[in-house]
Design a protein around this motif. Structure first.
Motif, mmCIF file in Angstrom:
data_model
loop_
_atom_site.group_PDB
_atom_site.id
_atom_site.type_symbol
_atom_site.label_atom_id
_atom_site.label_comp_id
_atom_site.label_asym_id
_atom_site.label_seq_id
_atom_site.Cartn_x
_atom_site.Cartn_y
_atom_site.Cartn_z
ATOM 1 N N SER A 86 7.787 -28.714 -45.245
ATOM 2 C CA SER A 86 8.239 -27.650 -44.352
ATOM 3 C C SER A 86 7.073 -27.074 -43.560
ATOM 4 C CB SER A 86 8.921 -26.542 -45.175
ATOM 5 O OG SER A 86 10.069 -27.032 -45.828
ATOM 6 N N VAL A 87 5.934 -26.902 -44.214
ATOM 7 C CA VAL A 87 4.754 -26.356 -43.531
ATOM 8 C C VAL A 87 4.375 -27.217 -42.335
ATOM 9 C CG1 VAL A 87 2.291 -25.863 -43.743
ATOM 10 C CG2 VAL A 87 3.858 -25.183 -45.569
ATOM 11 N N HIS A 88 4.383 -28.520 -42.530
ATOM 12 C CA HIS A 88 3.992 -29.413 -41.440
ATOM 13 C C HIS A 88 5.035 -29.433 -40.323
ATOM 14 C CE1 HIS A 88 0.278 -31.405 -42.935
ATOM 15 N NE2 HIS A 88 0.675 -30.790 -44.032
ATOM 16 N N ARG A 89 6.281 -29.216 -40.652
ATOM 17 C CA ARG A 89 7.316 -29.126 -39.607
ATOM 18 C C ARG A 89 7.106 -27.884 -38.744
ATOM 19 N NH1 ARG A 89 12.727 -30.720 -43.105
ATOM 20 N NH2 ARG A 89 12.526 -32.990 -42.956
ATOM 21 N N PHE A 90 6.611 -26.810 -39.369
ATOM 22 C CA PHE A 90 6.428 -25.552 -38.643
ATOM 23 C C PHE A 90 5.271 -25.610 -37.645
ATOM 24 C CE2 PHE A 90 8.646 -23.158 -42.276
ATOM 25 C CZ PHE A 90 9.865 -23.283 -41.628
ATOM 26 N N LYS A 91 4.544 -26.720 -37.599
ATOM 27 C CA LYS A 91 3.551 -26.897 -36.549
ATOM 28 C C LYS A 91 4.225 -26.918 -35.175
ATOM 29 C CE LYS A 91 0.003 -29.573 -39.014
ATOM 30 N NZ LYS A 91 -0.707 -30.890 -39.045
ATOM 31 N N CYS A 92 5.517 -27.229 -35.164
ATOM 32 C CA CYS A 92 6.251 -27.339 -33.898
ATOM 33 C C CYS A 92 6.790 -25.993 -33.401
ATOM 34 C CB CYS A 92 7.420 -28.320 -34.053
ATOM 35 S SG CYS A 92 6.935 -29.972 -34.562
ATOM 36 N N VAL A 93 6.634 -24.919 -34.190
ATOM 37 C CA VAL A 93 7.177 -23.622 -33.780
ATOM 38 C C VAL A 93 6.511 -23.139 -32.500
ATOM 39 C CG1 VAL A 93 7.300 -21.179 -34.412
ATOM 40 C CG2 VAL A 93 7.885 -22.934 -36.098
ATOM 41 N N SER A 94 5.189 -23.216 -32.464
ATOM 42 C CA SER A 94 4.444 -22.762 -31.292
ATOM 43 C C SER A 94 3.018 -23.288 -31.378
ATOM 44 C CB SER A 94 4.419 -21.228 -31.220
ATOM 45 O OG SER A 94 3.686 -20.691 -32.303
ATOM 46 N N VAL A 95 2.304 -23.194 -30.284
ATOM 47 C CA VAL A 95 0.900 -23.631 -30.274
ATOM 48 C C VAL A 95 0.054 -22.794 -31.241
ATOM 49 C CG1 VAL A 95 -1.183 -23.853 -28.866
ATOM 50 C CG2 VAL A 95 1.032 -24.597 -27.960
ATOM 51 N N PRO A 96 0.211 -21.453 -31.256
ATOM 52 C CA PRO A 96 -0.568 -20.657 -32.227
ATOM 53 C C PRO A 96 -0.292 -21.049 -33.678
ATOM 54 C CG PRO A 96 0.291 -19.236 -30.496
ATOM 55 C CD PRO A 96 0.947 -20.572 -30.307
ATOM 56 N N TRP A 97 0.991 -21.320 -34.008
ATOM 57 C CA TRP A 97 1.309 -21.742 -35.366
ATOM 58 C C TRP A 97 0.677 -23.100 -35.672
ATOM 59 C CZ3 TRP A 97 6.070 -20.485 -38.629
ATOM 60 C CH2 TRP A 97 6.346 -19.120 -38.585
ATOM 61 N N ARG A 98 0.743 -24.016 -34.721
ATOM 62 C CA ARG A 98 0.135 -25.328 -34.930
ATOM 63 C C ARG A 98 -1.358 -25.192 -35.228
ATOM 64 N NH1 ARG A 98 -0.921 -28.510 -29.685
ATOM 65 N NH2 ARG A 98 -2.608 -26.965 -29.764
ATOM 66 N N ASP A 99 -2.050 -24.363 -34.424
ATOM 67 C CA ASP A 99 -3.490 -24.188 -34.614
ATOM 68 C C ASP A 99 -3.789 -23.486 -35.937
ATOM 69 O OD1 ASP A 99 -3.813 -25.372 -32.164
ATOM 70 O OD2 ASP A 99 -4.082 -23.481 -31.070
ATOM 71 N N LEU A 100 -2.926 -22.543 -36.317
ATOM 72 C CA LEU A 100 -3.124 -21.810 -37.569
ATOM 73 C C LEU A 100 -3.001 -22.740 -38.770
ATOM 74 C CD1 LEU A 100 -3.483 -18.822 -38.586
ATOM 75 C CD2 LEU A 100 -0.998 -18.822 -38.937
ATOM 76 N N ILE A 101 -1.999 -23.618 -38.745
ATOM 77 C CA ILE A 101 -1.775 -24.547 -39.859
ATOM 78 C C ILE A 101 -2.846 -25.624 -39.899
ATOM 79 C CG2 ILE A 101 -0.175 -26.294 -40.758
ATOM 80 C CD1 ILE A 101 2.114 -24.541 -39.655
ATOM 81 N N ALA A 102 -3.300 -26.077 -38.738
ATOM 82 C CA ALA A 102 -4.290 -27.160 -38.680
ATOM 83 C C ALA A 102 -5.708 -26.680 -38.910
ATOM 84 C CB ALA A 102 -4.196 -27.852 -37.315
ATOM 85 N N ASP A 103 -5.947 -25.366 -38.856
ATOM 86 C CA ASP A 103 -7.299 -24.827 -39.018
ATOM 87 C C ASP A 103 -7.841 -25.188 -40.405
ATOM 88 O OD1 ASP A 103 -9.606 -23.321 -39.306
ATOM 89 O OD2 ASP A 103 -8.790 -21.577 -38.269
ATOM 90 N N PRO A 104 -8.991 -25.893 -40.474
ATOM 91 C CA PRO A 104 -9.546 -26.306 -41.781
ATOM 92 C C PRO A 104 -9.791 -25.143 -42.732
ATOM 93 C CG PRO A 104 -10.670 -27.438 -39.985
ATOM 94 C CD PRO A 104 -9.798 -26.392 -39.358
ATOM 95 N N THR A 105 -10.068 -23.948 -42.197
ATOM 96 C CA THR A 105 -10.331 -22.806 -43.068
ATOM 97 C C THR A 105 -9.084 -22.329 -43.800
ATOM 98 O OG1 THR A 105 -9.958 -21.242 -41.249
ATOM 99 C CG2 THR A 105 -12.221 -22.021 -41.598
ATOM 100 N N ASN A 106 -7.909 -22.751 -43.342
ATOM 101 C CA ASN A 106 -6.660 -22.327 -43.977
ATOM 102 C C ASN A 106 -6.110 -23.374 -44.937
ATOM 103 O OD1 ASN A 106 -6.650 -19.910 -42.509
ATOM 104 N ND2 ASN A 106 -5.600 -20.870 -40.781
ATOM 105 N N ARG A 107 -6.754 -24.518 -45.027
ATOM 106 C CA ARG A 107 -6.202 -25.614 -45.828
ATOM 107 C C ARG A 107 -6.108 -25.268 -47.307
ATOM 108 N NH1 ARG A 107 -9.193 -30.967 -43.239
ATOM 109 N NH2 ARG A 107 -7.917 -31.095 -41.358
ATOM 110 N N ASN A 108 -7.061 -24.469 -47.806
ATOM 111 C CA ASN A 108 -7.010 -24.147 -49.231
ATOM 112 C C ASN A 108 -5.922 -23.136 -49.556
ATOM 113 O OD1 ASN A 108 -8.258 -22.050 -47.953
ATOM 114 N ND2 ASN A 108 -9.710 -21.624 -49.604
ATOM 115 N N LYS A 109 -5.264 -22.575 -48.514
ATOM 116 C CA LYS A 109 -4.180 -21.619 -48.743
ATOM 117 C C LYS A 109 -2.807 -22.258 -48.598
ATOM 118 C CE LYS A 109 -7.039 -17.986 -46.624
ATOM 119 N NZ LYS A 109 -7.112 -16.993 -45.517
ATOM 120 N N LEU A 110 -2.750 -23.455 -47.996
ATOM 121 C CA LEU A 110 -1.462 -24.067 -47.684
ATOM 122 C C LEU A 110 -1.263 -25.361 -48.461
ATOM 123 C CD1 LEU A 110 -1.523 -23.628 -43.800
ATOM 124 C CD2 LEU A 110 -0.362 -22.183 -45.481
#
Length: 397
Positions: free
Chosen positions: A41-65
């Protein structure tokens, strides 16, 4: 609270021109919500918006997701030399996320090599051995050590030697890794044993990263269970599962489950008795994929079964697919190999071991087809990245 007051005080989208529901959340709140969802589901939400895509793809957030399946580690053997490889299933990056040979696990002063054994939620289990020793199932325990590592953080720990026990039949010994970061940062390694005289399991050695030591537990089951050679070990619901058969009836295949203290042992019958299938953890439950045969002993279909309740002793059929339909799509003969951790997709490997195909059991269609190294492919291990720094008493980098 008065309903009219609640209506008047709630933020409204029309109060923010051009705003969307998603834009009303802070990044921290979005991350908190996403961290509680399945990886798919998290990876599907990359399609919600550009900010969401960047937020999910940000390496600094990987340990939280939660992370989705990145691919499969596997070994090849050619001219007595072992190669370590990675087959990516990510459309974002075809390259391996790390060097699959894990060079930091090799002590070149001692000329050591490694053999992959098992994986569990981002951690990998290897046997490290001296290269001048012949690598066989009859290796003495003094000839190798178990190593657990997290390949993306380069953290690793070498386990202490196994407890000294009577001579055992190493051709049937199986070792599994048990780790679930959602439950604990600790991991366990279970090393099963059986003697030459008794061709069934006699006990298990259990390593706990919390204590840093091995303990031994005897087998108190009434059934006499023989493990399959190189049986895949799957950790789910606090139990480590692996496949075997009853000593008195080799055609009666079953699942054996053991808890992390070696106190609870249970067996679960498998459909089609003597057929070989694949087990895996998917969507938080144990799954079993198997081919079934027609009256002419030819493969006619594939089935996906599920242990929906960890306390149950019965698998439930989820999906059935036509093998002829799969054959017409790929033109090759395949065997069940792995199960996707986040959806009802099974992975099948060609009989030549050179191709891996993903088959969606729910929608009855072939997904990606991966080409593997054409050199005696051995043991696929699913890999899901784990960005946590914790690894028990890690003594590596």
């Amino acid at each position: 609270m008065d309903a009219s007051f609640e209506r008047n005080t709630k933020p409204r989208l029309d109060d923010h021109p051009g705003a969307t529901a998603a834009s009303l959340f802070t990044d921290d709140l979005i991350l908190e919500i996403l961290s509680r969802l399945p990886a798919r589901s998290v990876h599907r939400f990359k399609c919600v918006s550009v900010p969401w895509r960047d937020l999910i793809a940000d390496p600094t957030n990987r340990n939280k997701l939660p992370q989705i399946l990145a691919g499969f580690l596997y070994m090849t053997v050619s001219n007595n030399r072992r190669g370590h490889h990675f087959a990516s299933v990510s459309s974002d990056d075809e390259a391996a996320p790390f060097d699959p040979s894990l060079p930091y696990l090799h002590n070149h002063d001692k000329d050591e090599g490694i053999i992959q054994v098992n994986s569990s939620n981002g951690l990998l289990l290897y046997r490290r051995y001296m290269k001048n020793n012949e690598v066989t199932p009859l290796m003495k325990e003094d000839d190798y050590r178990f190593v657990v590592c997290n390949p993306v953080t380069w953290r690793w720990v070498e386990l202490p030697p196994l407890p000294q026990k009577p001579v055992v039949d190493r051709s049937s010994r199986t070792t599994g890794l048990a780790f679930d970061p959602a439950i604990s940062s600790d991991f366990h390694v279970l090393h099963f044993e059986q003697t030459f005289q008794e061709k069934y399991i006699t006990g298990v050695n259990i390593y706990s990263s919390r204590t840093g030591a091995w303990t031994h537990r005897g087998n108190e089951m009434a059934e006499k269970v023989m493990l399959f050679f190189r049986s895949r070990c799957i950790f789910v619901g606090g139990m480590l599962y692996l496949m075997g058969s009853l000593e008195r009836n080799h055609c009666h295949h079953l699942l054996l489950g053991v808890d992390m203290e070696g106190k609870v042992w249970r067996t679960i019958s498998l459909p089609y008795g003597g057929r070989f299938g694949a087990i895996g953890s998917s969507q938080g439950c144990l799954h079993y994929a198997v081919a079934f045969f027609d009256d002419n002993n030819q493969i006619s279909g594939l089935e996906l079964w599920c242990l929906q309740d960890c306390d149950s002793k019965e698998l439930v059929l989820k999906h059935t697919a036509s093998f002829n339909k799969l054959m017409s799509m790929t033109g090759k003969v395949y065997m069940t190999a792995e199960i996707h951790p986040d959806c009802d997709t099974i992975f099948l490997i060609s009989c030549l071991g050179d191709t891996l195909v993903a088959y969606d059991m729910r929608h009855q269609k072939v997904g990606y087809i991966l080409n593997l190294e054409k050199s005696n492919t051995q043991q696929l291990l699913p890999y899901v990245p784990l960005f946590s720094e914790s690894l028990g008493d890690a003594d590596g980098q």
